[in-house]
Write a protein that holds these residues in place. Structure first.
Motif, short mmCIF file in Angstrom:
data_model
loop_
_atom_site.label_atom_id
_atom_site.label_comp_id
_atom_site.label_asym_id
_atom_site.label_seq_id
_atom_site.Cartn_x
_atom_site.Cartn_y
_atom_site.Cartn_z
N VAL A 173 17.06 -17.97 -17.59
CA VAL A 173 17.33 -19.21 -18.31
C VAL A 173 16.08 -19.70 -19.03
N ALA A 174 14.91 -19.40 -18.45
CA ALA A 174 13.66 -19.81 -19.10
C ALA A 174 13.44 -19.11 -20.42
N LEU A 175 14.10 -17.96 -20.61
CA LEU A 175 13.97 -17.22 -21.86
C LEU A 175 14.99 -17.64 -22.91
N LEU A 181 16.89 -17.76 -28.69
CA LEU A 181 17.39 -18.41 -29.90
C LEU A 181 16.45 -18.18 -31.07
N ILE A 182 15.14 -18.18 -30.81
CA ILE A 182 14.16 -17.93 -31.88
C ILE A 182 14.22 -16.48 -32.33
N TRP A 183 14.36 -15.57 -31.37
CA TRP A 183 14.35 -14.14 -31.69
C TRP A 183 15.62 -13.68 -32.40
N PHE A 184 16.77 -14.14 -31.91
CA PHE A 184 18.04 -13.59 -32.40
C PHE A 184 18.93 -14.59 -33.12
N MET A 204 21.16 -11.51 -23.26
CA MET A 204 21.10 -12.21 -21.98
C MET A 204 21.83 -11.42 -20.89
N ALA A 205 23.00 -10.88 -21.22
CA ALA A 205 23.73 -10.07 -20.24
C ALA A 205 22.92 -8.84 -19.86
N PHE A 206 22.28 -8.22 -20.83
CA PHE A 206 21.46 -7.04 -20.55
C PHE A 206 20.30 -7.38 -19.62
N MET A 207 19.59 -8.46 -19.90
CA MET A 207 18.43 -8.81 -19.09
C MET A 207 18.81 -9.15 -17.66
N VAL A 208 19.98 -9.74 -17.49
CA VAL A 208 20.38 -10.16 -16.15
C VAL A 208 20.78 -8.98 -15.28
N CYS A 209 21.45 -7.98 -15.86
CA CYS A 209 22.08 -6.96 -15.01
C CYS A 209 21.46 -5.57 -15.08
N VAL A 250 26.11 -17.70 -19.52
CA VAL A 250 24.89 -18.47 -19.82
C VAL A 250 24.59 -18.41 -21.31
N GLY A 251 24.72 -17.24 -21.91
CA GLY A 251 24.48 -17.12 -23.34
C GLY A 251 25.48 -17.91 -24.16
N GLU A 252 26.75 -17.88 -23.76
CA GLU A 252 27.76 -18.64 -24.50
C GLU A 252 27.52 -20.14 -24.39
N MET A 253 27.03 -20.58 -23.24
CA MET A 253 26.74 -22.01 -23.07
C MET A 253 25.55 -22.45 -23.93
N GLN A 254 24.62 -21.54 -24.15
CA GLN A 254 23.40 -21.90 -24.87
C GLN A 254 23.56 -21.81 -26.38
N TYR A 255 24.10 -20.68 -26.85
CA TYR A 255 24.12 -20.47 -28.30
C TYR A 255 25.34 -19.70 -28.77
#
Length: 273
Positions: free
Chosen positions: A123-125, A130-133, A143-148, A211-216
């Motif tokens: 979540v800290a990333l 958002l800046i990167w992508f 986000m899904a890739f980094m988590v799993c 988490v990604g859908e909630m953020q962006y």
């Protein structure tokens, strides 16, 4: 005339056993679900909890009925993103796990970095993603890739380095090449452990996507949960959460089915409880 009483037991026609395990595998989860829903319903009715705080099962069903098409469409978007993110982590994770297991310098160089990366709360990333992508599907898949992907790397490396030594020595005694030992001995022996990592990673992929859908995200059940909870429509938010749970269950047991079809010898060579 042949005496039926004297007929050997072995000659008696065999009766197919009732598939008790299959029946129990369906019955017990249904009983658990019924108990959980009953307790939920009892608590909301007995304590007269406000629907905004905790809706009853009937309120959730009503929320689903009002937005059925929207919820099902967004559930499909979440499922597709989960599968894509999981597939990406599967490919990259297995390749990294193979590299770690095959070359000791790779393990010594990158294992500490992988552990450190896994220790960072994802979540800290989120602001950096958002800046990167930017907005859209790319940061959700990232986000899904980094988590799993870390459980897949760990399971692959552990499985490939835990091959029984006698099997490897037997293959070498038969003049098998290194690639043949990998394909015929190490990889089959590691597959059960790899599937353990995959089964751990699949629910994590769902978490990463949400988490990604909630953020962006502009689509998906995560976006629905944020919007409906912000409007005080808790029943619809709970309906989306219920769909998320169903998506996770279906994807997990599809993976279990693939494991059973791909590794039939595992169940045949392990003891049942």
């Amino acid at each position: 005339m042949t005496d039926l009483a004297s007929t050997p037991a072995s000659a008696a026609p065999a009766v197919a056993p009732v598939p008790r395990r299959t029946f129990g595998a369906v019955l017990w989860p249904l009983l658990g679900l019924a108990a959980a829903v009953g307790a939920w319903w009892t608590v909301t009715a007995a304590l007269e909890i406000n629907t905004v705080v905790l809706p009853s099962p009937s309120d959730v069903a009503d929320g689903f009925g009002r937005y059925r098409e929207l919820l099902l469409t967004e559930a499909w978007h979440t499922t597709l993103a989960t599968v894509l993110g999981f597939a990406l982590s599967l490919v990259v994770g297995v390749l990294i796990g193979v590299a770690i297991a095959a070359w000791r310098p790779v393990e010594r160089m990158f294992s500490p970095l992988l552990v450190a990366f896994n220790a960072v709360p994802k979540v800290a990333l989120a602001p950096l993603m958002l800046i990167w992508f930017g907005y859209g599907r790319t940061p959700i898949l990232a986000m899904a890739f980094m988590v799993c992907f870390f459980p897949i790397v760990l399971a692959t490396a552990t499985g490939l380095t835990s091959t029984p030594a006698d099997l490897v020595e037997l293959a070498r005694a038969m003049d098998a090449s290194r690639s043949q030992i990998f394909r015929r001995v190490r990889l089959p022996a590691a597959l059960p452990q790899i599937f353990v990592g995959l089964k751990v990673a699949m629910p994590l992929a769902v978490i990463g996507v949400v988490v990604g859908e909630m953020q962006y995200g502009s689509t998906g059940l995560g976006m629905i949960i944020v919007q409906t909870s912000g409007q005080g429509d808790t029943p619809t938010a709970f309906a989306a959460i219920t769909l998320l749970a169903l998506v996770s269950i279906v994807l997990y047991y599809l993976l279990v089915l693939i494991e059973r079809l791909a590794l039939p010898w595992v169940r045949a060579t392990t003891s049942a409880r």
